[in-house]
Write a protein that holds these residues in place. Structure first.
Motif, PDB file in Angstrom:
ATOM      1  N   TYR A 168       0.837  -1.199   0.000  1.00  0.00           N
ATOM      2  CA  TYR A 168       0.000   0.000   0.000  1.00  0.00           C
ATOM      3  C   TYR A 168       0.871   1.249   0.000  1.00  0.00           C
ATOM      4  N   ALA A 181      -2.695   5.138   5.660  1.00  0.00           N
ATOM      5  CA  ALA A 181      -4.021   5.701   5.373  1.00  0.00           C
ATOM      6  C   ALA A 181      -4.682   4.960   4.212  1.00  0.00           C
ATOM      7  N   HIS A 182      -3.875   4.581   3.221  1.00  0.00           N
ATOM      8  CA  HIS A 182      -4.394   3.809   2.087  1.00  0.00           C
ATOM      9  C   HIS A 182      -4.947   2.470   2.581  1.00  0.00           C
ATOM     10  N   ALA A 202      -6.004   1.808   5.582  1.00  0.00           N
ATOM     11  CA  ALA A 202      -7.192   2.074   6.398  1.00  0.00           C
ATOM     12  C   ALA A 202      -8.428   2.253   5.516  1.00  0.00           C
ATOM     13  N   ARG A 203      -8.272   2.944   4.391  1.00  0.00           N
ATOM     14  CA  ARG A 203      -9.403   3.129   3.469  1.00  0.00           C
ATOM     15  C   ARG A 203      -9.852   1.792   2.895  1.00  0.00           C
ATOM     16  N   GLU A 204      -8.885   0.946   2.543  1.00  0.00           N
ATOM     17  CA  GLU A 204      -9.229  -0.352   1.977  1.00  0.00           C
ATOM     18  C   GLU A 204      -9.933  -1.238   3.012  1.00  0.00           C
ATOM     19  N   ARG A 246     -11.905  -0.216   5.424  1.00  0.00           N
ATOM     20  CA  ARG A 246     -13.290   0.238   5.538  1.00  0.00           C
ATOM     21  C   ARG A 246     -14.107  -0.202   4.326  1.00  0.00           C
ATOM     22  N   ALA A 247     -13.481  -0.182   3.143  1.00  0.00           N
ATOM     23  CA  ALA A 247     -14.198  -0.536   1.920  1.00  0.00           C
ATOM     24  C   ALA A 247     -14.442  -2.037   1.804  1.00  0.00           C
ATOM     25  N   PRO A 268     -12.964  -0.551  10.448  1.00  0.00           N
ATOM     26  CA  PRO A 268     -11.515  -0.358  10.604  1.00  0.00           C
ATOM     27  C   PRO A 268     -10.837  -1.645  11.057  1.00  0.00           C
TER      28      PRO A 268
END
Length: 237
Positions: free
Chosen positions: A209, A213-214, A216-218, A220-221, A226
């Motif tokens: 990644y 932060a990248h 963390a976004r993945e 959630r998606a 989290p």
């Protein structure tokens, strides 16, 4: 998966895993996407778990038990006789895909000997469909994507056009190569977090990644929560 007693062991089916899970308490049951298809013994029935594109979230009942055979990515369609995209994000009774008599016999054997009966069924059926049934996944695709190859590079190295590669991926994995690569990378990060206990920043770097932060976004998606929440659900925090 739900918090509780989880056990798995390698299967004699190449790349597959036999597993069982008993819920210790009530709470969310979260199955993370991994590119695989499973045959589950669930509530006395045999159920096919199609490839998930995001987490499948349910509710665990204390003491409930689920067991199954998790096939390697791309192997499910030849066993179940269905193209992966047809059961993506679904849980389908095996009786909807196989003849009633075959399902009844396998269900009886599974009640007697557990996941081992599912393993025996897979060994026999996969030997019999090497030359028929849904097409096999493009050989070597998963290692290429895990090594960081893009779709265009993977198609070129496999000698396929990008559109043909996309169609074959849909049939074998349930989604195209770009989504498959995303899920494989997510699984690498998850393994680093929960098996090796690495900090988020290091897990993100090792999994490929851009930064934490990248990742963390993945999470959630793809996981719907989290990473810390998922780890807590598993009793790992």
């Amino acid at each position: 998966m739900m918090a509780g007693v989880y056990q798995e062991r390698p299967s004699r089916v190449p790349g597959a895993v036999l597993w069982s899970q008993t819920a210790a308490r009530a709470g969310p049951s979260r199955v993370l996407p991994d590119g695989c298809m499973d045959l589950l013994l669930l509530g006395g029935r045999l159920v096919v778990a199609g490839p998930d594109s995001t987490a499948d979230v349910g509710s665990a009942v204390p003491g409930s038990r689920v067991s199954g055979l998790r096939l390697a990515p791309g192997e499910g369609p030849r066993f179940f006789g269905v193209r992966a995209w047809e059961v993506r994000d679904l849980r389908v009774p095996l009786a909807d895909l196989w003849p009633e008599a075959a399902v009844r016999e396998l269900t009886e054997r599974a009640h007697e000997s557990g996941p081992r009966a599912l393993e025996e069924a897979a060994l026999g059926r996969l030997r019999g469909v090497r030359t028929c049934g849904p097409p096999e996944p493009p050989p070597g695709l998963v290692p290429l994507l895990e090594a960081g190859a893009g779709v265009a590079e993977a198609a070129r190295r496999l000698g396929l056009g990008e559109r043909r590669l996309h169609r074959r991926c849909l049939d074998a994995f349930g989604y195209g190569p770009k989504t498959l690569a995303r899920i494989l990378r997510f699984q690498r990060a998850w393994a680093l977090l929960h098996e090796r206990g690495l900090p988020g920043a290091e897990a993100a770097h090792r999994a490929g990644y851009a930064d934490q932060a990248h990742l963390a976004r993945e999470f959630r998606a793809l996981a719907g929560a989290p990473a810390g929440v998922v780890l807590t659900e598993r009793g790992l925090r």
